[in-house]
Write a protein that holds these residues in place. Structure first.
Motif, PDB file in Angstrom:
ATOM      1  N   LYS A 201     -26.358  33.512  94.295  1.00 43.65           N
ATOM      2  CA  LYS A 201     -25.078  33.818  94.931  1.00 43.65           C
ATOM      3  C   LYS A 201     -24.956  35.306  95.213  1.00 43.65           C
ATOM      4  O   LYS A 201     -25.204  36.131  94.334  1.00 43.65           O
ATOM      5  N   GLY A 315     -20.538  33.821  98.263  1.00 39.74           N
ATOM      6  CA  GLY A 315     -21.112  32.498  98.074  1.00 39.74           C
ATOM      7  C   GLY A 315     -22.617  32.512  98.149  1.00 39.74           C
ATOM      8  O   GLY A 315     -23.257  33.554  98.097  1.00 39.74           O
ATOM      9  N   LYS A 345     -26.471  20.428  94.177  1.00 41.28           N
ATOM     10  CA  LYS A 345     -25.154  21.061  94.168  1.00 41.28           C
ATOM     11  C   LYS A 345     -25.156  22.376  94.941  1.00 41.28           C
ATOM     12  O   LYS A 345     -24.256  22.644  95.736  1.00 41.28           O
ATOM     13  N   GLU A 348     -25.205  21.799  98.593  1.00 49.51           N
ATOM     14  CA  GLU A 348     -23.927  21.303  99.108  1.00 49.51           C
ATOM     15  C   GLU A 348     -22.919  22.427  99.327  1.00 49.51           C
ATOM     16  O   GLU A 348     -22.154  22.410 100.300  1.00 49.51           O
ATOM     17  N   ILE A 349     -22.887  23.398  98.418  1.00 53.55           N
ATOM     18  CA  ILE A 349     -21.855  24.433  98.507  1.00 53.55           C
ATOM     19  C   ILE A 349     -22.304  25.667  99.272  1.00 53.55           C
ATOM     20  O   ILE A 349     -21.501  26.563  99.524  1.00 53.55           O
ATOM     21  N   SER A 350     -23.576  25.750  99.635  1.00 49.38           N
ATOM     22  CA  SER A 350     -24.066  26.953 100.306  1.00 49.38           C
ATOM     23  C   SER A 350     -23.804  26.907 101.807  1.00 49.38           C
ATOM     24  O   SER A 350     -23.575  25.849 102.383  1.00 49.38           O
ATOM     25  N   ASP A 351     -23.850  28.076 102.415  1.00 46.14           N
ATOM     26  CA  ASP A 351     -23.585  28.213 103.846  1.00 46.14           C
ATOM     27  C   ASP A 351     -24.885  28.350 104.616  1.00 46.14           C
ATOM     28  O   ASP A 351     -25.816  29.040 104.182  1.00 46.14           O
ATOM     29  N   THR A 379     -22.091  28.650  90.178  1.00 44.30           N
ATOM     30  CA  THR A 379     -21.300  27.707  90.974  1.00 44.30           C
ATOM     31  C   THR A 379     -19.998  27.313  90.285  1.00 44.30           C
ATOM     32  O   THR A 379     -19.085  26.819  90.933  1.00 44.30           O
ATOM     33  N   ARG A 380     -19.903  27.521  88.949  1.00 43.43           N
ATOM     34  CA  ARG A 380     -18.721  27.062  88.219  1.00 43.43           C
ATOM     35  C   ARG A 380     -18.192  28.186  87.341  1.00 43.43           C
ATOM     36  O   ARG A 380     -18.796  28.577  86.352  1.00 43.43           O
TER      37      ARG A 380
END
Length: 510
Positions: A201, A315, A345, A348-351, A379-380
């Protein structure tokens, strides 16, 4: 070479020169100050220096622009124009290093080789750009150039290793970077992706893992180091005492040293606990509204990482060419089920595109807490999610311990950046309001740029060379005072407010 401050640099060079008898040489990027002559390398403990003072430089002409075009290439404090012309910067620095290795056989030597690549404005030899284009024809051009610039470092370091290996004596090489990659082009007119820190990140200039992690390797031309997996940490500052140990320094290390001697890690078959905590960085942000410094920090503490702020804009960004590294995945997550879950995961959350927002990213109130062993991609946030309620007592005790550790470390000695007249960001904003011709004239008048004679200007195409008179002086005060009065007369409130804050801390000339 890792230096926390120029004080650490001074201490290190004093010990390795005076106590052990090493010659010391700096090559390439300096970027540790050129406010006056006392800041530059040959006056800070290096026996020789070839390179540039600012953070970036044109890779081919070794110059900078705006205002004017000026040389930023120095040999022991003097502007240097090679008779045969300039080499591509990365190769110029490795060539210089190889020359030092060949010609300083009479005594041991320490060389600080700092590549400017792949700093903006990124450039690379055309043959390497063509090579990247052939490998990744669908990749954005900015990314191709970035990879080509990184490839040039591979080539340069190979030449240094080959040169060192020819010598009878041992050379130990420590290679590392100062931060994660910048994911977007930000110099010149280039737009598009640059580096890729996926699956981590963040990016250069922030304290998430993608902004701070970078590969490191240590190599010797004569000995083999122990190969092992360690469940612990080593921090870049640890190389300060470790290098001194290798060099034969056997006295008491300086007090309040951030680094830990990691000699045993490399030299001994068994290693005790290495380190379990360190401070990533302290960021001092000047609050113009309240006229005070605010300190943000990130800390590694066992498996946990704590930041006394939140930044929701940061992100994970995917690589334009895709990403697949089974060895890295297995290293992070040995068990397949967890590996599959975590990698899915982060995908899924990456750009797909660089997600760095334009403008300054300001820390938000609150804090961040991550378990990097279970969640290396951050991520959390355990400090704000459901877990924060479930384990509130545990996390509060943990954060209290961490903040106590930070206080102890700060007590070793930390200096806030100078405020008031030395607030560089504010001064830069003000000077950008001055027309380029007038600014150029002022820079020549103050000695910030030294003009070349007409013959040198004609032969090089450069107006002059970077000076070392950047400390603020009476000429600056006079110019800014006149600018303030002109801004008041012309109702330029924003400019008047900035100059007022800079010159008189917001209280006005009266």
């Amino acid at each position: 070479m890792p230096f926390d401050t120029d004080l650490d640099l001074t201490r290190f060079l004093l010990l390795i020169r005076s106590e052990i008898g090493y010659s010391t040489h700096a090559v390439g990027k300096w970027h540790l100050g050129y406010c006056n002559d006392s800041y530059v390398p040959h006056n800070r403990g290096f026996d020789s220096f070839l390179g540039h003072y600012r953070g970036g430089v044109d890779y081919f002409t070794h110059s900078n622009e705006a205002p004017g075009t000026y040389l930023n290439h120095f040999l022991n404090g003097e502007p240097h124009i090679p008779e045969g012309g300039f080499d591509y910067a990365t190769y110029a620095w490795s060539n210089r290093t190889n020359k030092i290795l060949r010609e300083s056989l009479g005594q041991p030597n320490f060389v600080y080789l700092a590549f400017n690549a792949p700093h903006e404005q990124v450039a690379a030899p055309q043959n390497l750009v063509d090579e990247m284009n052939a490998l990744y024809p669908d990749m954005p051009a900015t990314r191709q150039v970035h990879l080509a610039a990184v490839k040039s470092i591979d080539i340069a370091m190979q030449s240094v290793i080959e040169e060192a290996s020819k010598l009878d004596r041992e050379t130990i090489i420590i290679f590392h970077s100062d931060n994660g990659g910048s994911i977007q082009a930000y110099g010149g007119d280039a737009e598009g992706p640059r580096a890729c820190n996926f699956p981590y990140k963040g990016y250069k200039s922030v304290l998430t893992e993608g902004g701070t992690l970078s590969p490191t390797w240590v190599y010797s031309t004569k000995r083999e180091f122990h190969s092992r997996y360690i469940d612990g940490m080593i921090h870049i500052m640890d190389f300060f005492p470790t290098i001194l140990h290798w060099a034969g320094f056997d006295k008491q290390m300086p007090r309040n040293l951030d680094g830990i001697d990691q000699y045993d890690l490399f030299e001994n078959a068994s290693v005790t606990k290495i380190r379990d905590r360190f401070i990533y960085g302290l960021l001092h942000n000047w609050d113009n509204n309240n006229l005070q410094w605010k300190t943000s920090y990130a800390v590694r503490y066992g498996d946990y990482k704590f930041m006394n702020y939140q930044t929701e804009l940061i992100g994970n960004t995917q690589c334009p060419e895709g990403w697949s590294n089974n060895r890295h995945e297995k290293y992070l997550f040995p068990y397949k089920k967890k590996r599959t879950t975590m990698m899915n995961k982060v995908w899924e959350i990456s750009d797909a595109e660089p997600n760095k927002e334009t403008g300054e990213i300001k820390p938000d109130p609150g804090f961040s807490l991550y378990n990097l062993k279970n969640d290396p991609f951050e991520t959390r946030n355990l400090g704000t999610g459901e877990d924060s309620k479930k384990y509130k007592k545990i996390y509060m005790d943990l954060m209290n311990d961490i903040q106590s550790y930070v206080v102890e470390e700060i007590q070793k000695g930390v200096e806030y950046p100078v405020t008031g007249k030395m607030n560089g960001n504010l001064l830069s904003k003000i000077f950008k309001k001055i027309p380029v011709d007038e600014r150029s004239e002022h820079y020549f008048e103050t000695g910030r740029i030294i003009p070349f004679d007409s013959a040198t200007q004609e032969s090089t195409g450069l107006d002059g060379y970077l000076g070392t008179n950047w400390c603020l002086n009476n000429l600056d005060d006079a110019l800014l005072t006149q600018m303030y009065h002109d801004a008041v007369l012309n109702d330029q409130e924003r400019l008047a407010d900035m100059i007022n804050l800079y010159l008189w801390d917001g209280y006005g000339p009266e």
